[in-house]
Design a protein around this motif. Structure first.
Motif, PDB file in Angstrom:
ATOM      1  N   ARG A 327       0.804  -1.207   0.000  1.00  0.00           N
ATOM      2  CA  ARG A 327       0.000   0.000   0.000  1.00  0.00           C
ATOM      3  C   ARG A 327       0.848   1.272   0.000  1.00  0.00           C
ATOM      4  O   ARG A 327       0.492   2.262  -0.655  1.00  0.00           O
ATOM      5  N   GLU A 328       1.962   1.290   0.700  1.00  0.00           N
ATOM      6  CA  GLU A 328       2.808   2.485   0.701  1.00  0.00           C
ATOM      7  C   GLU A 328       3.355   2.744  -0.698  1.00  0.00           C
ATOM      8  O   GLU A 328       3.398   3.891  -1.156  1.00  0.00           O
ATOM      9  N   GLN A 329       3.766   1.676  -1.366  1.00  0.00           N
ATOM     10  CA  GLN A 329       4.266   1.823  -2.728  1.00  0.00           C
ATOM     11  C   GLN A 329       3.155   2.310  -3.666  1.00  0.00           C
ATOM     12  O   GLN A 329       3.381   3.155  -4.532  1.00  0.00           O
ATOM     13  N   ALA A 330       1.950   1.797  -3.469  1.00  0.00           N
ATOM     14  CA  ALA A 330       0.823   2.205  -4.310  1.00  0.00           C
ATOM     15  C   ALA A 330       0.543   3.693  -4.151  1.00  0.00           C
ATOM     16  O   ALA A 330       0.339   4.412  -5.137  1.00  0.00           O
ATOM     17  N   PHE A 331       0.545   4.174  -2.915  1.00  0.00           N
ATOM     18  CA  PHE A 331       0.261   5.590  -2.692  1.00  0.00           C
ATOM     19  C   PHE A 331       1.402   6.460  -3.214  1.00  0.00           C
ATOM     20  O   PHE A 331       1.162   7.553  -3.737  1.00  0.00           O
ATOM     21  N   ALA A 332       2.638   5.999  -3.096  1.00  0.00           N
ATOM     22  CA  ALA A 332       3.771   6.765  -3.612  1.00  0.00           C
ATOM     23  C   ALA A 332       3.695   6.872  -5.134  1.00  0.00           C
ATOM     24  O   ALA A 332       3.933   7.944  -5.712  1.00  0.00           O
ATOM     25  N   GLN A 333       3.333   5.767  -5.779  1.00  0.00           N
ATOM     26  CA  GLN A 333       3.227   5.811  -7.236  1.00  0.00           C
ATOM     27  C   GLN A 333       2.026   6.636  -7.677  1.00  0.00           C
ATOM     28  O   GLN A 333       2.050   7.290  -8.718  1.00  0.00           O
ATOM     29  N   ALA A 334       0.958   6.614  -6.901  1.00  0.00           N
ATOM     30  CA  ALA A 334      -0.205   7.434  -7.234  1.00  0.00           C
ATOM     31  C   ALA A 334       0.163   8.916  -7.209  1.00  0.00           C
ATOM     32  O   ALA A 334      -0.267   9.690  -8.073  1.00  0.00           O
ATOM     33  N   GLU A 335       0.963   9.309  -6.225  1.00  0.00           N
ATOM     34  CA  GLU A 335       1.383  10.711  -6.155  1.00  0.00           C
ATOM     35  C   GLU A 335       2.254  11.074  -7.342  1.00  0.00           C
ATOM     36  O   GLU A 335       2.070  12.134  -7.965  1.00  0.00           O
ATOM     37  N   GLN A 336       3.201  10.198  -7.691  1.00  0.00           N
ATOM     38  CA  GLN A 336       4.075  10.500  -8.824  1.00  0.00           C
ATOM     39  C   GLN A 336       3.293  10.528 -10.128  1.00  0.00           C
ATOM     40  O   GLN A 336       3.548  11.354 -11.013  1.00  0.00           O
ATOM     41  N   PHE A 337       2.319   9.635 -10.257  1.00  0.00           N
ATOM     42  CA  PHE A 337       1.432   9.588 -11.415  1.00  0.00           C
ATOM     43  C   PHE A 337       0.724  10.935 -11.575  1.00  0.00           C
ATOM     44  O   PHE A 337       0.678  11.517 -12.666  1.00  0.00           O
ATOM     45  N   ALA A 338       0.160  11.451 -10.485  1.00  0.00           N
ATOM     46  CA  ALA A 338      -0.569  12.712 -10.536  1.00  0.00           C
ATOM     47  C   ALA A 338       0.368  13.885 -10.844  1.00  0.00           C
ATOM     48  O   ALA A 338       0.003  14.804 -11.593  1.00  0.00           O
ATOM     49  N   LEU A 339       1.578  13.862 -10.293  1.00  0.00           N
ATOM     50  CA  LEU A 339       2.526  14.944 -10.558  1.00  0.00           C
ATOM     51  C   LEU A 339       3.029  14.900 -12.001  1.00  0.00           C
ATOM     52  O   LEU A 339       3.247  15.949 -12.617  1.00  0.00           O
ATOM     53  N   ASN A 340       3.208  13.700 -12.552  1.00  0.00           N
ATOM     54  CA  ASN A 340       3.613  13.591 -13.953  1.00  0.00           C
ATOM     55  C   ASN A 340       2.543  14.181 -14.869  1.00  0.00           C
ATOM     56  O   ASN A 340       2.841  14.799 -15.879  1.00  0.00           O
ATOM     57  N   ARG A 341       1.289  13.965 -14.497  1.00  0.00           N
ATOM     58  CA  ARG A 341       0.203  14.561 -15.275  1.00  0.00           C
ATOM     59  C   ARG A 341       0.241  16.081 -15.157  1.00  0.00           C
ATOM     60  O   ARG A 341      -0.003  16.801 -16.134  1.00  0.00           O
ATOM     61  N   LEU A 342       0.559  16.578 -13.970  1.00  0.00           N
ATOM     62  CA  LEU A 342       0.609  18.018 -13.759  1.00  0.00           C
ATOM     63  C   LEU A 342       1.737  18.660 -14.577  1.00  0.00           C
ATOM     64  O   LEU A 342       1.585  19.773 -15.098  1.00  0.00           O
ATOM     65  N   LYS A 343       2.853  17.961 -14.701  1.00  0.00           N
ATOM     66  CA  LYS A 343       3.946  18.475 -15.539  1.00  0.00           C
ATOM     67  C   LYS A 343       3.478  18.641 -16.982  1.00  0.00           C
ATOM     68  O   LYS A 343       3.738  19.658 -17.632  1.00  0.00           O
ATOM     69  N   GLN A 344       2.787  17.607 -17.480  1.00  0.00           N
ATOM     70  CA  GLN A 344       2.305  17.654 -18.852  1.00  0.00           C
ATOM     71  C   GLN A 344       1.285  18.774 -19.022  1.00  0.00           C
ATOM     72  O   GLN A 344       1.278  19.487 -20.032  1.00  0.00           O
ATOM     73  N   LEU A 345       0.412  18.950 -18.025  1.00  0.00           N
ATOM     74  CA  LEU A 345      -0.598  20.007 -18.086  1.00  0.00           C
ATOM     75  C   LEU A 345       0.057  21.382 -18.136  1.00  0.00           C
ATOM     76  O   LEU A 345      -0.364  22.265 -18.899  1.00  0.00           O
ATOM     77  N   SER A 346       1.083  21.585 -17.330  1.00  0.00           N
ATOM     78  CA  SER A 346       1.788  22.859 -17.311  1.00  0.00           C
ATOM     79  C   SER A 346       2.391  23.157 -18.681  1.00  0.00           C
ATOM     80  O   SER A 346       2.240  24.260 -19.220  1.00  0.00           O
ATOM     81  N   ALA A 347       3.042  22.162 -19.258  1.00  0.00           N
ATOM     82  CA  ALA A 347       3.640  22.352 -20.587  1.00  0.00           C
ATOM     83  C   ALA A 347       2.563  22.620 -21.630  1.00  0.00           C
ATOM     84  O   ALA A 347       2.731  23.470 -22.520  1.00  0.00           O
TER      85      ALA A 347
END
Length: 726
Positions: A327-347
């Motif tokens: 579960r800790e790994q799942a939540f960590a990857q979920a956060e990175q997933f959301a931040l990667n989307r935010l990077k793309q949105l910013s660009a």
């Protein structure tokens, strides 16, 4: 003169956001006797002639606008009457969104202390405008301190235009840029009156030519310093990707992104802004710009990023990884997933403020542009859904081409277009991609892959596993189990956008924006269309629509203190979740795409041109055989099949009476409906009581619906929860 909103209303649906740019007007002050007059010039119609009389003829042919008139007193005049006009069109917007009847209240509107601001290139006035209204709508009630009294701050910016306008760059439809369009009555007969320039920042090399060179003045963007971490770092990183594109185009140190300095005003024209905007509900982000109408030069880029977008991506990622044991790994990857989307949105949004339009064909060439709308890239690894990285990072090949084309040497543009064609870089934008009845097989929003059908089949497998493993372990701390209902929505509807992509293969046509060349359109192949139809019909199979029993048992009514929102599925079961309602929503989405009137018309057309391609009769027969004529079971799947039948019947009636459906298609729809009614009447005589009642109702409603366009089997269809933006 530009109006904007330093303070917003906070409602995505109404659209009056903090930082939003409003009207942009080319104005001039004129003295007439003892008065100053502010005139808005008409920039849509000009005559670019050296003859002054020709120029004046165009000016006199079309109306300008007088915005203000003030008497001169000791060399000055009172501008206040202009400032208390609703040039931001606040009341119109509230009206249009059906949020009540509002009017400006001059008695409580005022210019606040320190409301006058002067900068190097603009002089601004902030005005506190107060609105009084009756019958406020739901969205106003949600966000306002007092729904009948709305206080919004409006800014008037008087912007000094460059002394020397930028040399305009002629627009090319394959360039990927936004076009500024106007009519020029000074054009000779062998040229069109309609002229188009692409919009861009002014960027000049210190050493002109094709060789790499530093620039005279770099393009600098500034990020709102109200963005918290880790979103701040993600937004900075994504926006900075464009530096690679400018570098590749031969501009050295031409672009950078910094944090807004303390005390700086976002409305200062010196700052291209990326603003972080809060709303009560998630919604769209925007890239806007202030453009010099004399040349197409972008004077100030302004990005609005909705702060709730990242939370929706986080929710989706948690739902997809609900089956992970770690579960800790799942939540960590979920956060990175959301931040990667935010990077793309910013660009992406910065790209708009650099002048670029959407490129919705980029996902078919390996996610080759940040100007597409990306769907998360998901894979299956045995019995586990992998979400990393979820989204691409960095510039795509199309983005680098577009920057080089628009900002580079104009003499190189023809060769760059040839190179782009050789690299098979495709560009298709909004008008072709957004309509659900669209026909371009690569023009889709929120899709992946060069084969839409294969991607749909893959997503179906991922969706099946995600539904089977969905559990409360994916919820945030202190969230009640009933919040699983909200997480279920994007998982159950995981294929909603890929379905749209696949539907465009049926009676779809390949084409591109040709200019100065000969190009032909071509129908999608028979094999691709057949595979697409099979894949779409598989989506409305009761087995695919049925919720796993394990999930149904975990779906609880809202806990005390919580209530359903529009992000939840609607229900006909009261507070309980409605599995049949979910099946109704998804099947209607699929069938509305498949039976879109324009698609039905094209099925007729393509079959007339090539009888090897599917025709309308064939497609309608396959829909019938997969649904209406399929035998019914006496279990939950049978119940779903009956609901799907009702949806099919309703969609048939919708298409029959739609104004866009051709008379030839209407004739075939009506004929096949009549035959279906006869079949239902026969089935009713040899079925059990429930199934007989089902067939009798369908027969009755279809019979009535042949002549009455208002008749439906489902009188009040359940609404699909919002999907875009993701």
């Amino acid at each position: 003169m530009v109006t904007s909103l330093p303070q917003g209303l906070g409602s995505n649906d109404i659209g009056l956001d903090r930082g939003q740019l409003g009207s942009k007007r080319l104005v001039q002050f004129e003295q007439h006797n003892q008065h100053w007059v502010l005139r808005q010039l008409n920039t849509q119609y000009i005559a670019s002639s050296s003859n002054a009389q020709e120029q004046q003829a165009a000016v006199d042919a079309f109306a300008s606008a007088i915005l203000w008139r003030g008497k001169i007193d000791d060399g000055s005049a009172d501008l206040t009457p202009l400032l208390f006009e609703d040039l931001q069109r606040l009341t119109n917007r509230l009206n249009q969104t059906e949020q009540g009847q509002y009017r400006l209240d001059p008695n409580t509107s005022f210019i606040p202390q320190a409301g006058l601001k002067t900068f190097i290139d603009n002089a601004d006035v902030d005005v506190q405008l107060n609105l009084r209204g009756n019958h406020p709508g739901d969205q106003v009630w949600q966000v306002a301190a007092d729904p009948e009294r709305l206080a919004l701050k409006v800014r008037f910016s008087f912007i000094r235009l460059p002394k020397q306008p930028m040399t305009p760059v002629p627009y090319h439809p394959q360039s990927g840029y936004i076009a500024m369009q106007f009519s020029d009555y000074g054009q000779p007969l062998d040229r069109p009156i309609e002229r188009r320039w692409l919009v861009k920042h002014r960027l000049e090399k210190t050493q002109p030519g094709t060789a790499p060179s530093p620039v005279k003045k770099p393009i600098v963007y500034y990020l709102d310093n109200g963005v918290p971490e880790p979103m701040r770092s993600a937004l900075l990183e994504g926006a900075r990707w464009w530096a690679d594109a400018f570098e590749a185009a031969g501009f050295i140190d031409a672009y950078r992104v910094e944090l807004l300095p303390e005390g700086a005003d976002p409305q200062d024209m010196r700052y291209n802004m990326i603003q972080w905007v809060h709303r009560a509900t998630r919604g769209w982000s925007f890239g806007d710009a202030i453009v010099d109408p004399r040349s197409g030069e972008i004077l100030k880029g302004h990005v609005t990023l909705g702060s709730l977008r990242v939370r929706q991506d986080h929710l989706i990622a948690r739902g997809l990884t609900s089956g992970w044991q770690e579960r800790e790994q799942a939540f960590a990857q979920a956060e990175q997933f959301a931040l990667n989307r935010l990077k793309q949105l910013s660009a992406h949004e910065v790209g708009h403020t650099l002048g670029l339009a959407h490129n919705f064909a980029a996902s078919a060439i390996g996610n080759g542009s940040v100007m597409d709308y990306p769907h998360p890239q998901l894979t299956l690894n045995q019995e586990r859904i992998e979400i990393s990285p979820g989204y691409n990072t960095g510039m795509g090949d199309w983005d680098k081409f577009a920057i080089a084309f628009g900002y580079g040497d104009r003499d190189q543009q023809p060769q760059r277009l040839r190179d782009a064609n050789q690299q098979r870089l495709k560009f298709i934008s909004d008008a072709d991609a957004r309509p659900q009845g669209g026909s371009h097989p690569q023009a889709h929003l929120w899709d992946n892959g060069d084969s839409p059908t294969q991607e749909l089949n893959k997503l179906m497998q991922i969706r099946t596993l995600a539904l089977q493993t969905l559990s409360p372990s994916a919820l945030l701390d202190n969230e009640p189990q009933s919040q699983l209902n909200a997480m279920l929505v994007p998982i159950y509807l995981l294929t909603r956008y890929q379905l749209e992509a696949v539907s465009k293969l049926i009676a779809g046509q390949q084409y591109h924006y040709a200019i100065g060349e000969t190009s032909q359109s071509a129908w999608v192949s028979e094999q691709q269309q057949t595979e697409a139809l099979s894949a779409l019909l598989a989506q409305i199979d009761p087995e695919q629509l049925q919720l796993p029993e394990s999930v149904q048992k975990q779906l609880l009514p809202p806990a005390q203190g919580y209530r359903p929102t529009r992000e939840n599925f609607q229900s006909r079961l009261g507070l309980q979740q409605d599995p049949l309602g979910m099946a109704e929503v998804l099947s209607r989405h699929t069938l509305a795409l498949l039976m879109h009137p324009q698609r039905l018309n094209r099925l007729l057309e393509q079959h007339w041109q090539d009888d090897e391609l599917p025709g309308l009769e064939q497609v309608l027969e396959e829909i019938q055989e997969a649904t209406l004529l399929e035998s019914l079971d006496s279990d939950a799947r049978g119940a779903i099949a009956m609901r799907v039948n009702a949806v099919v019947a309703d969609q048939w009636l919708v298409s029959l009476h739609h104004q866009d459906t051709s008379p030839e298609a209407k004739a075939l729809l009506a004929s096949m409906l009549s035959e279906t009614v006869t079949s239902f009447e026969k089935r009713a005589r040899r079925s059990n009581r429930l199934h007989a009642a089902h067939y009798k109702l369908l027969a009755q409603r279809l019979t009535d619906g042949l002549t009455d366009p208002k008749v439906r089997v489902i009188d009040h269809p359940l609404k699909m929860p919002p999907g875009s933006p993701i």
